[in-house]
Scaffold this motif. Structure first.
Motif, PDB file in Angstrom:
ATOM      1  N   SER A 400       0.783  -1.264  -0.092  1.00 35.78           N
ATOM      2  CA  SER A 400      -0.047   0.049   0.050  1.00 35.78           C
ATOM      3  C   SER A 400       0.848   1.173  -0.082  1.00 35.78           C
ATOM      4  N   LEU A 401       0.283   2.321  -0.290  1.00 35.84           N
ATOM      5  CA  LEU A 401       0.939   3.722  -0.565  1.00 35.84           C
ATOM      6  C   LEU A 401       0.475   4.668   0.739  1.00 35.84           C
ATOM      7  N   TRP A 402       1.141   4.934   1.578  1.00 38.19           N
ATOM      8  CA  TRP A 402       0.555   5.823   2.769  1.00 38.19           C
ATOM      9  C   TRP A 402       0.797   7.254   2.655  1.00 38.19           C
ATOM     10  N   TYR A 403      -0.157   8.213   2.601  1.00 37.34           N
ATOM     11  CA  TYR A 403      -0.105   9.608   2.442  1.00 37.34           C
ATOM     12  C   TYR A 403       0.190  10.129   3.952  1.00 37.34           C
ATOM     13  N   PRO A 404       0.932  11.311   4.111  1.00 39.55           N
ATOM     14  CA  PRO A 404       1.097  11.535   5.549  1.00 39.55           C
ATOM     15  C   PRO A 404       0.055  12.576   6.212  1.00 39.55           C
ATOM     16  N   SER A 405      -0.135  11.957   7.398  1.00 40.35           N
ATOM     17  CA  SER A 405      -1.209  12.747   8.162  1.00 40.35           C
ATOM     18  C   SER A 405      -0.994  13.830   8.907  1.00 40.35           C
ATOM     19  N   SER A 406      -0.313  14.507   8.611  1.00 35.40           N
ATOM     20  CA  SER A 406       0.382  15.674   9.207  1.00 35.40           C
ATOM     21  C   SER A 406       0.872  16.789   8.490  1.00 35.40           C
ATOM     22  N   ASP A 407       0.861  18.104   8.998  1.00 32.38           N
ATOM     23  CA  ASP A 407       1.604  19.059   8.024  1.00 32.38           C
ATOM     24  C   ASP A 407       0.922  19.535   6.836  1.00 32.38           C
ATOM     25  N   TYR A 408      -0.572  19.022   6.516  1.00 34.89           N
ATOM     26  CA  TYR A 408      -1.219  19.350   5.376  1.00 34.89           C
ATOM     27  C   TYR A 408      -1.102  20.573   4.889  1.00 34.89           C
TER      28      TYR A 408
END
Length: 533
Positions: A400-408
């Motif tokens: 899977s490919l995970w997108y960051p959940s911070s600093d949007y």
């Protein structure tokens, strides 16, 4: 599982709810129960609350604190040391790795990692960027979040379920958004169930009132018209061009297509990301990196009590104390009254001097070999081009490919390519080739910017990490429940002065919660023995 042969047969309420749960998860089953006028029941076994040891315990009994060695400075070891220190025990933590944390590894710019094959990587992430190479999330109910509150570690949401991510099958060409794929699947299932219900196939099992409530629920769940046909409302499925100002109603996506494009194996994998007890939303993460937890634990323990780069080679358990021999950055022996071993079981099995029955059990644990690759990008193009903020896109059976959940909406970001069985795919490749494979996967899903905007990368193959040698180590091929059986009492209820702890000795394998509750159980036993001596 194929349920097609069940159509046309009488269906009980329980059987129906099981079918709904299999398709839509626990939330859909709960909603269906409400639609049928059934109230869910819940029961939980009473568990004695953990009582942290206190220095006053010794004052009241006239006893003195004990000298305790903790082998391993991962989450379990540091939790054990932290709790022991609360009671004033003299604690020494020994770890063979050059840094604390064990599998709770957060990589930042300037960090250097060398694996068991001698391959060295140096991270070149920009300031403020980091890569959680091990655990990345905390269940909201977990003991881990309790410790974050106690230690003053701030938390933020870790977004695992995001309907704007893609459902990508590397064997095919389709990559619908999860929102679209889910809406189509719910629509088809609701349409089929509504027609079966309306045609009287459930008359013997569902009352007229049940059927009325059920049909109302299915119409809402599946966007069905009065003719019980899935309508495919674009506000559920999404738009090819989003709605705008007056005169710009948006362009709906093309129709869903054939059923084989609706019910894909990949959709099943993606659908259940947050359906389980452990990964149900809302998940959390420490602000600034997962290592904030172990660093806070180390600060409260006292860094002088922690020795890294020290491998314990033998543990001799005697009637009055325990002797540990060690080597590495320093060599020697350490005499203590009790010892808690928290290293991964297959690594602990190599420590000489442990009881034969314990060594045999430790060596019998299995291992999983996941890998993660941190891909740092110069800009957050997935947010700009695809409006994806957090979550993950599933990729085939093993990744899977995970997108960051911070600093949007920040300047840079680190995506994570996860490989569940890295030993069969990329573990044996040089780091540059591992990164190339991760980028190739990313390009297939997102396009050229996944390659052209790459700034740096770093890979961690857990099967090759020294003194860890696996991502998690189960006691059996299905789950870790087997550690509850009498066969494992030499580890769970040891009779000597050596105790054991780790997620592998819990019922939450692979989670920091499991490491922490196991550590607390070991501490309770050590503390009780010290008070009774």
């Amino acid at each position: 599982m194929n349920h097609s042969r069940e159509f046309g047969r009488p269906t009980s309420r329980r059987g129906f709810l099981q079918t709904v749960g299999a398709v839509g998860g626990a939330g859909a089953a709960l909603s269906a129960m409400g639609a049928l006028g059934l109230a869910p029941s819940s029961a939980s076994a009473a568990t004695p609350p953990f009582r942290a040891p206190r220095a006053s315990d010794f004052t009241l009994t006239g006893r003195r604190p004990a000298r305790v060695a903790v082998v391993g400075a991962g989450v379990a070891g540091l939790t054990a040391a932290y709790e022991l220190c609360k009671a004033g025990h003299e604690v020494t933590v020994l770890d063979a790795r050059p840094r604390i944390g064990g599998r709770s590894l957060t990589v930042r710019g300037g960090d250097t990692l060398t694996d068991i094959k001698g391959v060295t990587q140096r991270a070149s992430f920009a300031p403020g960027q980091y890569f959680n190479a091990g655990p990345a999330m905390l269940p909201q109910w977990s003991v881990s979040t309790d410790y974050c509150r106690e230690l003053g570690v701030p938390l933020e949401v870790f977004a695992i379920s995001n309907t704007n991510t893609f459902v990508f099958d590397p064997k095919g060409s389709d990559k619908p958004r999860f929102q679209t794929a889910r809406a189509d699947a719910l629509g088809v299932v609701a349409e089929l169930l509504a027609k079966v219900t309306n045609q009287g196939a459930l008359d013997r099992e569902l009352s007229a009132a049940d059927k009325e409530r059920l049909l109302g629920f299915l119409k809402t769940m599946g966007d069905l018209g009065d003719d019980l046909v899935h309508q495919g409302d674009p506000r559920r499925r999404g738009f090819a061009v989003n709605p705008g100002a007056a005169g710009s109603p948006g362009v709906p996506l093309p129709p869903r297509g054939s059923l084989d494009r609706v019910f894909t194996e990949q959709l099943s994998r993606h659908w259940y990301l947050d359906a389980g007890f452990d990964m149900a939303s809302t998940l959390l993460q420490p602000v600034g990196g997962m290592d904030r937890i172990v660093e806070a634990l180390a600060d409260h323990i006292g860094r002088r009590r922690i020795r890294c780069g020290v491998e314990v080679t033998s543990i001799t358990d005697g009637p009055h104390g325990t002797r540990l021999a060690y080597r590495g950055s320093a060599s020697g022996v350490l005499d203590v009254e009790y010892c808690i071993v928290t290293t991964p079981p297959r690594v602990a099995a190599r420590i000489a001097g442990l009881p034969a029955e314990a060594t045999a059990l430790l060596g019998g644990f299995l291992a999983e070999f996941p890998g993660k690759i941190g891909l740092e990008y110069r800009n957050r193009w997935w947010e700009d081009d695809f409006a994806i903020h957090g979550g993950l896109t599933s990729y085939g059976e093993d990744g899977s490919l995970w997108y960051p959940s911070s600093d949007y909406r920040g300047e840079r970001g680190v995506m994570v390519a996860y490989f569940e069985r890295a030993e069969t795919t990329i573990e044996g490749l040089p780091p540059a080739q591992r990164a190339a494979e991760a980028v190739n996967r990313n390009v297939r899903v997102h396009g050229a910017k996944a390659r052209t905007e790459l700034a740096s990368s770093l890979s961690v193959m857990w099967g090759r990490e020294p003194f860890v040698e696996g991502g998690w180590q189960p006691a059996d091929t299905q789950n870790n429940g087997v550690v509850n059986t009498p066969r494992f009492r030499p580890l769970t209820e040891p009779t000597g002065r050596v105790f054991y702890a780790g997620d592998w000795l819990s019922n939450m394998l692979g989670w920091q919660h499991g490491s922490m509750v196991s550590a607390r159980k070991a501490v309770e036993k050590v503390h009780a023995r010290a008070l009774a001596t």
